[in-house]
Design an enzyme around this catalytic site. Structure first.
Site, PDB file in Angstrom:
ATOM      1  N   THR A   9       0.825  -1.388  -0.013  1.00 16.49           N
ATOM      2  CA  THR A   9       0.098   0.049  -0.119  1.00 16.49           C
ATOM      3  C   THR A   9       0.821   1.197  -0.025  1.00 16.49           C
ATOM      4  OG1 THR A   9      -0.169   0.264   2.303  1.00 16.49           O
ATOM      5  CG2 THR A   9      -1.845  -1.150   1.202  1.00 16.49           C
ATOM      6  N   GLY A  10       0.355   2.190  -0.394  1.00 13.87           N
ATOM      7  CA  GLY A  10       1.069   3.546  -0.496  1.00 13.87           C
ATOM      8  C   GLY A  10       2.525   3.436  -1.303  1.00 13.87           C
ATOM      9  N   SER A  12       2.736   5.071  -4.207  1.00 16.73           N
ATOM     10  CA  SER A  12       3.146   5.900  -5.345  1.00 16.73           C
ATOM     11  C   SER A  12       4.361   6.754  -5.209  1.00 16.73           C
ATOM     12  CB  SER A  12       1.751   6.939  -5.283  1.00 16.73           C
ATOM     13  OG  SER A  12       1.825   7.535  -4.017  1.00 16.73           O
ATOM     14  N   GLY A  14       7.557   7.675  -1.973  1.00 13.05           N
ATOM     15  CA  GLY A  14       8.032   7.616  -0.648  1.00 13.05           C
ATOM     16  C   GLY A  14       8.739   6.102  -0.328  1.00 13.05           C
ATOM     17  N   ILE A  15       8.782   5.768   0.555  1.00 12.53           N
ATOM     18  CA  ILE A  15       8.970   4.508   1.024  1.00 12.53           C
ATOM     19  C   ILE A  15       8.305   3.546   0.613  1.00 12.53           C
ATOM     20  CG2 ILE A  15       9.188   3.077   3.313  1.00 12.53           C
ATOM     21  CD1 ILE A  15       9.390   5.403   5.137  1.00 12.53           C
ATOM     22  N   GLY A  16       6.874   3.620   0.197  1.00 13.78           N
ATOM     23  CA  GLY A  16       6.245   2.684  -0.528  1.00 13.78           C
ATOM     24  C   GLY A  16       6.766   2.335  -1.866  1.00 13.78           C
ATOM     25  N   TYR A 128      -0.865  10.209  15.652  1.00 16.56           N
ATOM     26  CA  TYR A 128       0.263   9.463  14.791  1.00 16.56           C
ATOM     27  C   TYR A 128       0.654   8.381  15.790  1.00 16.56           C
ATOM     28  CZ  TYR A 128       4.187   8.453  11.451  1.00 16.56           C
ATOM     29  OH  TYR A 128       4.921   7.768  10.626  1.00 16.56           O
TER      30      TYR A 128
HETATM   31  N1  LIG Z   1       8.865   9.297   6.170  1.00 18.11           N
HETATM   32  C1  LIG Z   1       9.176   9.164   7.454  1.00 18.11           C
HETATM   33  O1  LIG Z   1      10.276   9.849   7.889  1.00 18.11           O
HETATM   34  C2  LIG Z   1       8.490   8.204   8.096  1.00 18.11           C
HETATM   35  C3  LIG Z   1       8.901   7.785   9.416  1.00 18.11           C
HETATM   36  C4  LIG Z   1       8.311   6.938  10.100  1.00 18.11           C
HETATM   37  C5  LIG Z   1       7.493   6.075   9.572  1.00 18.11           C
HETATM   38  N2  LIG Z   1       6.801   6.318   8.322  1.00 18.11           N
HETATM   39  C6  LIG Z   1       5.932   5.447   7.772  1.00 18.11           C
HETATM   40  O2  LIG Z   1       6.373   5.021   6.482  1.00 18.11           O
HETATM   41  C7  LIG Z   1       4.907   4.842   5.882  1.00 18.11           C
HETATM   42  C8  LIG Z   1       5.512   5.702   4.473  1.00 18.11           C
HETATM   43  O3  LIG Z   1       5.733   6.696   4.874  1.00 18.11           O
HETATM   44  P1  LIG Z   1       6.285   7.998   3.499  1.00 18.11           P
HETATM   45  O4  LIG Z   1       7.225   9.031   4.289  1.00 18.11           O
HETATM   46  O5  LIG Z   1       6.741   7.095   2.495  1.00 18.11           O
HETATM   47  O6  LIG Z   1       4.895   8.505   3.079  1.00 18.11           O
HETATM   48  P2  LIG Z   1       4.566   9.526   1.966  1.00 18.11           P
HETATM   49  O7  LIG Z   1       5.710   9.857   1.033  1.00 18.11           O
HETATM   50  O8  LIG Z   1       3.373  10.739   2.533  1.00 18.11           O
HETATM   51  O9  LIG Z   1       3.472   8.692   1.020  1.00 18.11           O
HETATM   52  C9  LIG Z   1       2.303   8.247   1.741  1.00 18.11           C
HETATM   53  C10 LIG Z   1       1.737   7.031   0.902  1.00 18.11           C
HETATM   54  O10 LIG Z   1       0.363   6.751   1.266  1.00 18.11           O
HETATM   55  C11 LIG Z   1      -0.593   6.623   0.388  1.00 18.11           C
HETATM   56  N3  LIG Z   1      -1.980   7.113   1.258  1.00 18.11           N
HETATM   57  C12 LIG Z   1      -2.205   8.143   2.023  1.00 18.11           C
HETATM   58  N4  LIG Z   1      -3.487   8.029   2.360  1.00 18.11           N
HETATM   59  C13 LIG Z   1      -4.105   6.863   1.556  1.00 18.11           C
HETATM   60  C14 LIG Z   1      -5.425   6.646   1.495  1.00 18.11           C
HETATM   61  N5  LIG Z   1      -6.454   7.170   2.114  1.00 18.11           N
HETATM   62  N6  LIG Z   1      -5.473   5.458   0.593  1.00 18.11           N
HETATM   63  C15 LIG Z   1      -4.316   4.876  -0.151  1.00 18.11           C
HETATM   64  N7  LIG Z   1      -3.282   5.494   0.063  1.00 18.11           N
HETATM   65  C16 LIG Z   1      -3.104   6.366   0.729  1.00 18.11           C
HETATM   66  C17 LIG Z   1      -0.333   7.964  -0.195  1.00 18.11           C
HETATM   67  O11 LIG Z   1      -0.655   7.809  -1.643  1.00 18.11           O
HETATM   68  P3  LIG Z   1      -1.336   9.063  -2.444  1.00 18.11           P
HETATM   69  O12 LIG Z   1      -0.056   9.284  -3.489  1.00 18.11           O
HETATM   70  O13 LIG Z   1      -2.327   8.841  -3.319  1.00 18.11           O
HETATM   71  O14 LIG Z   1      -1.341  10.151  -1.589  1.00 18.11           O
HETATM   72  C18 LIG Z   1       1.348   7.652  -0.743  1.00 18.11           C
HETATM   73  O15 LIG Z   1       1.515   6.672  -1.681  1.00 18.11           O
HETATM   74  C19 LIG Z   1       3.892   5.591   6.641  1.00 18.11           C
HETATM   75  O16 LIG Z   1       3.206   4.571   7.220  1.00 18.11           O
HETATM   76  C20 LIG Z   1       4.684   6.288   7.537  1.00 18.11           C
HETATM   77  O17 LIG Z   1       3.753   6.779   8.723  1.00 18.11           O
HETATM   78  C21 LIG Z   1       7.311   7.345   7.471  1.00 18.11           C
END
Ligand SMILES: NC(=O)c1ccc[n+]([C@@H]2O[C@H](COP(=O)([O-])OP(=O)(O)OC[C@H]3O[C@@H](n4cnc5c(N)ncnc54)[C@H](OP(=O)(O)O)[C@@H]3O)[C@@H](O)[C@H]2O)c1
Length: 222
Positions: A9-10, A12, A14-16, A128
């Site tokens: 999931t997610g 699109s 970042g980490i995903g 969060y």
């Molecule tokens: N970045 C950090 O420093 C960090 C640190 C600790 C943990 N994390 C965790 O790692 C994970 C990924 O983080 P990230 O930084 O890569 O986040 P990100 O860049 O904000 O990307 C978030 C992803 O989640 C998707 N998403 C959000 N709401 C959604 C929904 N309602 N339905 C389907 N998809 C949805 C977004 O899709 P769209 O493109 O459609 O918006 C996007 O693909 C998260 O669980 C975050 O809490 C991140």
């Protein structure tokens, strides 16, 4: 990992996106539904999407997450509910749907994206932190329930990662100041988190389950 099927999931950005790429490099067929195909805010959308997948799903990575900052005086129920829905309830629903197929194959790997804010905290991360602390507990409980079926469930708790989410919640100056407090002196790149996830999803991880692995450059050691 060839011939395995993963749902991430997610993916699109970042980490995903990095996780999907790492799994694909390992030969996995990776399903990366967009928000239009599967909106995690809408339980019916989740059920509909999983129904369209034919055959087994061997790997589930609950990566999508949101983090809207709000202190106790600012936090409204819409923000709290949305955070719990996307970060906790949707991963649970997906796990319930996918675990049935994993049980049939007696193989499964589930990885939940947690956060260091489930272990330490920071002001205005209440919703969060609640969601990520809960996913740690869920990870341990699922490891107990699904272990007898050959399904291993773990969580990764990243520190600061260089993604849009981090840039949304921290200015460039704040990110520089944060980097100075991290023993490794920099944020993680998404690929560094993805490597850990790919290991947990592989057959090489044959005995670790129910764990929350902190990947934070040493940040929480202070
Ligand atoms: N970045 C950090 O420093 C960090 C640190 C600790 C943990 N994390 C965790 O790692 C994970 C990924 O983080 P990230 O930084 O890569 O986040 P990100 O860049 O904000 O990307 C978030 C992803 O989640 C998707 N998403 C959000 N709401 C959604 C929904 N309602 N339905 C389907 N998809 C949805 C977004 O899709 P769209 O493109 O459609 O918006 C996007 O693909 C998260 O669980 C975050 O809490 C991140």
């Amino acid at each position: 990992m060839k011939n395995r099927v993963a749902l991430v999931t997610g993916a699109s950005r970042g980490i995903g996106a990095a996780i999907a790429a790492a799994l694909a490099r390992a030969g996995v067929h990776v399903l990366t539904p967009s928000r239009t195909e599967m909106d995690l805010a809408v339980p019916e959308s989740i059920e509909r999407y999983v129904d369209t997948i034919e055959g087994p799903i061997d790997i589930l990575v609950n990566n999508a997450g949101i983090n809207f900052l709000a202190g106790i005086d600012e936090l409204d129920s819409a923000t709290l509910n949305a955070t719990l829905q996307i970060n906790l309830v949707a991963p649970l629903q997906l796990t319930r749907l996918v675990a049935e197929r994993m049980k049939a194959n007696r193989f499964g790997r589930i990885v939940n994206l947690s956060s260091i804010w489930s272990i330490v905290s920071k002001e205005r991360r209440m919703a969060y932190a609640a969601s990520k602390s809960a996913i740690n507990g869920v990870t341990r409980t699922l490891a107990l329930e699904l272990g007898p079926h050959g399904i291993l469930v773990n969580a990764i708790a990243p520190g600061y990662v260089n993604t849009e989410l981090t840039r949304q919640n921290n200015s460039a100056e704040q990110i520089q100041a944060i980097s100075d407090t991290i023993p490794l002196q920099r944020l993680a790149e998404p690929a560094e988190i993805a490597e850990m996830v790919a290991f947990l999803c592989s057959g090489k991880n044959s005995y670790m389950t129910g764990q929350v692995l902190v990947v934070d450059g040493g940040y929480v050691c202070r």
